[in-house]
Design a protein around this motif. Structure first.
Motif, PDB file in Angstrom:
ATOM      1  N   LYS A   4       6.358  12.981  -4.240  1.00  0.00           N
ATOM      2  CA  LYS A   4       5.350  11.942  -4.482  1.00  0.00           C
ATOM      3  C   LYS A   4       4.395  11.858  -3.288  1.00  0.00           C
ATOM      4  CE  LYS A   4       4.932   7.529  -6.726  1.00  0.00           C
ATOM      5  NZ  LYS A   4       5.646   6.501  -7.478  1.00  0.00           N
ATOM      6  N   ASP A   6       1.044  10.135  -1.217  1.00  0.00           N
ATOM      7  CA  ASP A   6       0.482   8.799  -1.011  1.00  0.00           C
ATOM      8  C   ASP A   6      -0.774   8.613  -1.852  1.00  0.00           C
ATOM      9  OD1 ASP A   6       2.363   8.124   1.051  1.00  0.00           O
ATOM     10  OD2 ASP A   6       1.185   9.316   2.464  1.00  0.00           O
ATOM     11  N   GLU A 113       2.637  13.503  -8.855  1.00  0.00           N
ATOM     12  CA  GLU A 113       3.180  12.165  -8.621  1.00  0.00           C
ATOM     13  C   GLU A 113       2.522  11.622  -7.367  1.00  0.00           C
ATOM     14  OE1 GLU A 113       5.309  10.482 -10.505  1.00  0.00           O
ATOM     15  OE2 GLU A 113       5.602  12.090 -11.952  1.00  0.00           O
ATOM     16  N   ALA A 114       1.926  10.434  -7.459  1.00  0.00           N
ATOM     17  CA  ALA A 114       1.269   9.827  -6.305  1.00  0.00           C
ATOM     18  C   ALA A 114       1.254   8.317  -6.462  1.00  0.00           C
ATOM     19  CB  ALA A 114      -0.154  10.352  -6.165  1.00  0.00           C
ATOM     20  N   ASN A 115       1.239   7.613  -5.342  1.00  0.00           N
ATOM     21  CA  ASN A 115       1.176   6.147  -5.395  1.00  0.00           C
ATOM     22  C   ASN A 115      -0.174   5.677  -5.930  1.00  0.00           C
ATOM     23  OD1 ASN A 115       3.779   5.789  -4.309  1.00  0.00           O
ATOM     24  ND2 ASN A 115       2.996   6.051  -2.230  1.00  0.00           N
ATOM     25  N   ILE A 116      -1.240   6.368  -5.517  1.00  0.00           N
ATOM     26  CA  ILE A 116      -2.588   6.068  -6.001  1.00  0.00           C
ATOM     27  C   ILE A 116      -3.227   7.363  -6.464  1.00  0.00           C
ATOM     28  CG2 ILE A 116      -4.908   5.241  -5.390  1.00  0.00           C
ATOM     29  CD1 ILE A 116      -3.591   3.575  -3.157  1.00  0.00           C
ATOM     30  N   LYS A 138       2.050   6.094 -14.545  1.00  0.00           N
ATOM     31  CA  LYS A 138       2.918   6.524 -13.435  1.00  0.00           C
ATOM     32  C   LYS A 138       2.304   6.294 -12.054  1.00  0.00           C
ATOM     33  CE  LYS A 138       1.497  11.418 -13.684  1.00  0.00           C
ATOM     34  NZ  LYS A 138       2.025  12.787 -13.611  1.00  0.00           N
ATOM     35  N   SER A 139       1.142   5.642 -11.992  1.00  0.00           N
ATOM     36  CA  SER A 139       0.472   5.489 -10.708  1.00  0.00           C
ATOM     37  C   SER A 139      -0.540   4.346 -10.790  1.00  0.00           C
ATOM     38  CB  SER A 139      -0.262   6.793 -10.362  1.00  0.00           C
ATOM     39  OG  SER A 139      -0.994   6.672  -9.176  1.00  0.00           O
ATOM     40  N   LYS A 140      -0.950   3.831  -9.617  1.00  0.00           N
ATOM     41  CA  LYS A 140      -2.117   2.948  -9.575  1.00  0.00           C
ATOM     42  C   LYS A 140      -3.360   3.819  -9.722  1.00  0.00           C
ATOM     43  CE  LYS A 140      -0.228  -0.657  -6.567  1.00  0.00           C
ATOM     44  NZ  LYS A 140      -0.313  -1.284  -5.210  1.00  0.00           N
ATOM     45  N   ALA A 254      -3.660   2.710   0.840  1.00  0.00           N
ATOM     46  CA  ALA A 254      -2.444   3.528   0.730  1.00  0.00           C
ATOM     47  C   ALA A 254      -1.531   3.322   1.936  1.00  0.00           C
ATOM     48  CB  ALA A 254      -2.811   5.012   0.604  1.00  0.00           C
TER      49      ALA A 254
END
Length: 301
Positions: A4, A6, A113-116, A138-140, A254
């Motif tokens: 994942k 950032d 896959e990433a947070n943002i 799956k993410s913002k 982030a």
């Protein structure tokens, strides 16, 4: 499945012809290009780029990889080819499209896959509603509204409303719009009303950029955070300033910094970008220096 990240940017790298009163320059461009070149000079973040380029533009991807950027490049029959024509006032731009790339698909983004995830839309059909909703599952999701408000007829770019906005905005965490785009989207020409409307439609963090007048961030409640514009030493080329602003903002968000801290950093990095043709080339310390030493202009709202 990859680890994942950032922050991830998904978007086309374009061919750009930039015409200013001083000169004409041919160079790569697009959200993905400006975003990635800015982020590579900022430390402490795990970043991924997903792009699509025509056969003749793979050298741009290889150059980014050689600079340590994690890039996935999808094939496209053509790259987007933009002609940006500026007068003396860099807030005003005439734009033509000379070639058009293939849209992104769910297949393009299913492994990331990433947070943002920032969707760097340049045209209304770059990302379908299905792709946007899939990424939001799956993410913002971050979006710059300008791409969704452009339609190409022949070679000309025409402003249009975003036909699926009421469904799309429910799934968007970060949305940037300038003063013209906010009015097209909401019907309001005052910042507070437009920002509140976009928030009420589902956006969690609304960013309204006002060019040389600063910007405003709204995330609900009664507080409208006014972000100053930092006066550049010289206005050379505004192409990519909005993308660079979003890079600075999302970089700081982030890392867990506040809305105001992120907004100020975004304003400073975009002020540095406008001083040169091409993407941001400075350092983290250069941005801090602007925040500490440059003349500030706060928006009136």
């Amino acid at each position: 499945m990859e680890k994942k990240h950032d922050l991830c940017c998904v978007g086309h790298i374009t061919l750009d012809k930039v015409v200013t009163p001083k000169n004409t320059v041919h160079m790569p461009g697009g959200t993905a290009f400006y975003f990635t070149h800015a982020i590579k000079n900022l430390k402490g973040i795990d970043y991924k780029l997903i792009t699509a380029v025509g056969e003749n533009e793979h050298s741009v991807v290889e150059e980014l990889r050689s600079e340590g950027i994690n890039v996935s490049a999808m094939p496209s029959k053509y790259s987007h080819f933009f002609e940006n024509i500026y007068g003396e006032n860099q807030d005003n731009r005439t734009q033509n499209v000379l070639a058009k790339a293939d849209p992104f698909t769910i297949e393009s983004v299913k492994d990331v896959e990433a947070n943002i995830i920032h969707l760097g839309s340049l045209m209304a059909d770059d990302f379908s509603l299905d792709v946007l909703k899939y990424v939001a599952s799956k993410s913002k999701v971050s979006v710059d509204s300008q791409g969704y408000l452009r339609e190409v007829r022949g070679k000309k770019v025409y402003p249009i409303d975003w036909t699926e906005k009421l469904e799309a905005l429910k799934h968007i965490h970060f949305l940037k719009a300038n003063e013209l785009e906010m009015e097209v989207l909401t019907g309001y020409n005052d910042v507070k009303s437009a920002a509140k409307q976009l928030y009420d439609w589902g956006v969690k963090e609304v960013l309204i950029t006002l060019g040389s007048l600063g910007s405003v961030i709204y995330a609900g409640g009664d507080e409208y955070i006014r972000i100053p514009a930092y006066k550049p030493k010289e206005v050379v080329d505004a192409t990519g300033c909005g993308d660079t602003y979003m890079t600075g903002y999302l970089y700081k968000r982030a890392l867990g910094e506040s809305l105001e801290q992120a907004g100020r950093f975004a304003a400073a990095i975009s002020s540095l970008k406008i001083e040169n043709i091409g993407p941001f080339k400075g350092s983290y310390q250069d941005i801090i220096n602007v925040m500490e030493n440059s003349e500030e202009k706060y928006p009136e709202i």
